[in-house]
Design an enzyme around this catalytic site. Structure first.
Site, short mmCIF file in Angstrom:
data_model
loop_
_atom_site.label_atom_id
_atom_site.label_comp_id
_atom_site.label_asym_id
_atom_site.label_seq_id
_atom_site.Cartn_x
_atom_site.Cartn_y
_atom_site.Cartn_z
N HIS A 80 0.83 -1.21 0.00
CA HIS A 80 0.00 0.00 0.00
C HIS A 80 0.87 1.26 0.00
O HIS A 80 0.63 2.20 -0.76
CB HIS A 80 -0.91 -0.03 1.24
CG HIS A 80 -1.71 1.22 1.45
ND1 HIS A 80 -3.03 1.33 1.07
CD2 HIS A 80 -1.37 2.41 1.99
CE1 HIS A 80 -3.47 2.55 1.39
NE2 HIS A 80 -2.48 3.22 1.95
N GLU A 81 1.89 1.27 0.84
CA GLU A 81 2.74 2.46 0.94
C GLU A 81 3.53 2.68 -0.34
O GLU A 81 3.63 3.81 -0.83
CB GLU A 81 3.69 2.34 2.14
CG GLU A 81 2.98 2.32 3.50
CD GLU A 81 2.07 3.52 3.73
OE1 GLU A 81 2.38 4.61 3.21
OE2 GLU A 81 1.03 3.37 4.39
N HIS A 129 1.44 4.29 -3.07
CA HIS A 129 1.30 5.75 -3.06
C HIS A 129 2.43 6.40 -3.86
O HIS A 129 2.23 7.40 -4.54
CB HIS A 129 1.36 6.29 -1.61
CG HIS A 129 0.07 6.22 -0.86
ND1 HIS A 129 -1.11 6.77 -1.31
CD2 HIS A 129 -0.23 5.67 0.35
CE1 HIS A 129 -2.07 6.57 -0.41
NE2 HIS A 129 -1.56 5.90 0.61
N GLU A 188 -6.35 6.74 -1.32
CA GLU A 188 -6.28 5.58 -0.44
C GLU A 188 -6.81 4.33 -1.14
O GLU A 188 -6.20 3.25 -1.07
CB GLU A 188 -7.07 5.82 0.85
CG GLU A 188 -6.39 6.76 1.83
CD GLU A 188 -5.02 6.26 2.24
OE1 GLU A 188 -4.82 5.04 2.36
OE2 GLU A 188 -4.12 7.09 2.43
#
Ligand SMILES: [Zn+2]
Length: 230
Positions: free
Chosen positions: A90-91, A94, A153
């Site tokens: 997820h990070e 981004h 997100e």
């Protein structure tokens, strides 16, 4: 952005203790080494820096310039390699999707009330770097809460799911991770701070898991099931 990411990472390393537990370091690196090769823009783990910080917050981050930070507090909630991969995926997502870029520039412009160029010349160095860090998603650490938007997100969740599956991590564990986080409900990390709600996020992930499972099964067949242990 890369330069800002690299500089910010150096600042964090100076202000936050780095974990001295070699097992934890090795565990986090093991997960990173599986995920990074799935990042098309920069698939060489040797070109990434991955650091485990000794800190109770359940959080992790990735920065432009190939930097990843994981806080030891995260391991209380990310209870196995697949759950940790969900957060790291997820990070990294981004960064891949360049979510920080527009935040850094709009944040700098808004806060200063003037052009970015002018702003770069004004303010103390500390003020400037705090705003940049906030734009990069690290604001919580510096008292500036600037969450990613809901759409960012969601996008990071889905790109992250794809990354983890291709890397040989079980995508279904992403749901378990968010459930662990929801239940805990304390000091929400970056990825819980703005989301519509844990339920919406979980619903969206569940819809995508069948697709991600195809990638995951492929990875397993090719002998790429991850085996990172703490
Ligand atoms: Zn996020």
């Amino acid at each position: 952005m890369d330069a800002m990411g690299v500089q910010s990472f150096e600042q964090i390393k100076q202000s936050t203790p780095i974990s001295e537990d070699p097992n934890v370091q090795q565990y986090v690196l093991c997960v990173a080494d599986k995920i990074i090769p799935q990042v098309k823009q920069n698939p060489d783990p040797k070109q990434w820096e991955v650091v485990v910080f000794e800190d109770d917050q359940a959080n992790a981050f990735a920065l432009p310039g190939n930097k990843i930070g994981v806080y030891t507090g995260l391991l209380k909630y990310a209870k196995n390699q697949d759950q940790l991969a969900a957060v790291m995926g997820h990070e990294v997502a981004h960064v891949i999707a360049k979510h920080g870029n527009e935040r850094v520039s709009s944040q700098m412009a808004t806060q200063a009330g003037m052009s970015i160029a002018t702003f770069m010349l004004g303010g103390t160095q500390d003020e400037n770097s705090a705003l940049i860090l906030a734009g990069l998603g690290l604001g919580v650490q510096y008292g500036i809460i600037l969450p990613f938007s809901r759409s960012h997100e969601s996008e990071a969740d889905l790109i992250g799911l794809d990354l983890m599956a291709k890397a040989g991590f079980d995508p279904a564990e992403s749901v378990t991770l968010w459930q662990n986080m929801s239940k805990a409900g304390t000091s929400p990390p970056e990825f819980m701070s703005t989301h519509p709600s844990g339920e919406t996020r979980i619903k969206q992930l569940r819809e995508r898991i069948p697709n991600a499972n195809i990638e995951y099964q492929d990875a397993v067949k090719q002998g790429r099931r991850a085996n990172c242990k703490l």
